[in-house]
Design an enzyme around this catalytic site. Structure first.
Site, PDB file in Angstrom:
ATOM      1  N   CYS A  36      12.210 -17.759  -2.194  1.00 50.37           N
ATOM      2  CA  CYS A  36      13.562 -17.471  -2.694  1.00 50.37           C
ATOM      3  C   CYS A  36      14.290 -18.669  -3.291  1.00 50.37           C
ATOM      4  CB  CYS A  36      14.395 -16.861  -1.564  1.00 50.37           C
ATOM      5  SG  CYS A  36      14.083 -17.614   0.043  1.00 50.37           S
ATOM      6  N   HIS A  70      21.604 -18.052  -1.594  1.00 51.68           N
ATOM      7  CA  HIS A  70      21.268 -19.456  -1.353  1.00 51.68           C
ATOM      8  C   HIS A  70      22.029 -20.347  -2.343  1.00 51.68           C
ATOM      9  CE1 HIS A  70      18.305 -18.106   1.376  1.00 51.68           C
ATOM     10  NE2 HIS A  70      17.197 -18.396   0.727  1.00 51.68           N
TER      11      HIS A  70
END
Ligand code: NAP
Length: 348
Positions: A148, A241
């Site tokens: 990710c 994130h």
């Protein structure tokens, strides 16, 4: 419509697959698998649903089956959201049974004959599929997407790598708890806290990014060869994130040139107008205090990376700093696999 299955359909990433595929114009979910704990149950009874949109009606009554190719009938593509150790054993069995496996798991990512792909960055690496099928004698194949935090970083590095001469990259991440799965980080560990370690994450960012920006020479991938160092942290954010990126260039540059390079970046998914492709993979924020995970993770339906605070470093010469936010379970996981499958469906 292409019949698709989801392996590990009850987990965090599995649920994102279901959410993103429920109304897909090309793919229809016809099989859901999980562990033996869930096999035999209706999906609604097997899964503890965690997303803020409800369980789609179309999957509630599907019976979850064991993660075994013999149990998954008449399916062309399977999306894998399995834990790494299970994926390493099971994904090759699905490929050997003739299915196209679009995997999120890290198990096969760095195998020399398995494409690791972000469609905007290195669609040509899909040519490895032919080598893979020849090497392994499979009728199906495995294609993987990166981890990710790597996906978000690499989408911003790609246009800069093509246009400027990158010498070194340092990246420091602040990663959401959903990246560790529902039971991954106990609340007592993360509330009022930050955990400065995510097992294997720094190594994955350092190797996968250079591999993605590497060149396919007709046989294998030759990784890009600038220095890249990552420092990864877990923070008390649910999804999204954040990464603080520092780039040292070989030559001087103007900040406006960097902004133009990032903002004008488009890849094959945009040219082909693929269903899950965002209009622009990188979106620039000009405010002093953006991007932020809560405000920017859903940009481009969670498929675009937001970049802000783009500036020259005042201390080190020829150096650039910026902050990015990407949705870790959409662009960083399920959405990434789906975009890979849409590209494969379109060009192969
Ligand atoms: P998770 O929430 O723990 O879900 C795991 C899934 O796999 C569940 O459906 C589980 O089924 C199933 N499973 C567990 N053991 C199994 C076994 N032995 N045989 C068959 N199925 C089994 O994990 P996740 O966060 O969704 O992550 C899934 C994968 O995606 C991992 O490889 C992870 O590294 C990768 N990934 C995650 C993210 C993210 O942001 N979360 C991003 C990129 C990549 P039961 O419900 O029956 O136990």
């Amino acid at each position: 419509m292409v019949n698709v299955g989801i392996l590990g359909a009850t987990g965090m990433v599995g649920q994102r697959f279901i959410q993103l595929l429920a109304d897909h114009p090309e793919f229809e979910i016809t099989a859901l698998t999980a562990s033996q704990r869930s096999a035999g149950k209706r999906y609604e009874d097997a899964a503890t649903w965690h997303l803020d949109t409800g369980i789609p009606e179309s999957v509630k009554d599907i019976t979850v089956v064991d993660t075994d190719p013999a149990e998954v009938k008449d399916v062309e593509i399977v999306f894998s959201a399995l834990p790494t150790d299970t994926a390493a054993v099971v994904e090759p069995k699905f490929a050997a049974a003739g299915m196209k496996v679009a995997s999120n798991a890290s198990a096969m990512r760095m195998e020399p004959d398995v494409p690791l792909v972000i469609p905007e960055v290195n669609p040509d690496h899909l040519e490895l599929i032919e080598t893979q099928q020849k090497n392994r004698g499979w009728d199906g194949f495995i294609v993987t997407n990166p981890n990710c935090s790597t996906i978000a970083l690499t989408l911003t590095l790609k246009p800069l790598y093509d246009q400027f001469n990158i010498k070194r990259v340092y990246v420091s991440t602040m990663q959401a708890v959903s990246g560790a799965g529902y039971n991954g980080v106990p609340s007592m560990a993360i509330v009022d806290n930050l955990v400065p370690f995510i097992g294997g994450e720094e190594e994955k960012m350092e190797s996968e990014t250079l591999h993605l920006l590497g060149e396919y020479d007709g046989e294998s991938v030759v990784p890009a060869n600038f220095g890249l160092s990552a420092s990864c942290n877990r923070v008390a954010v649910l999804d999204g994130h954040t990464e603080a990126v520092f780039i040292e260039m070989e030559d001087d540059f103007e900040v406006d040139e960097i902004k133009e390079s990032l903002a004008s970046f488009r890849g094959m998914p945009q040219k082909l107008n693929l269903h899950s492709a965002p209009e622009a993979p990188v979106v620039i924020r000009e405010e002093d205090n953006r991007p932020q995970p809560r405000m920017d993770r859903n940009t481009g339906n969670g498929m675009a990376v937001s970049v802000g605070r783009i500036r020259k470093d005042e201390v080190f010469s020829k150096s650039l700093k910026y902050v990015l936010v990407g949705h870790n379970t959409i662009r960083g996981a399920a959405g990434a696999s789906i975009l890979n499958a849409e590209l494969i469906n379109e060009i192969m």
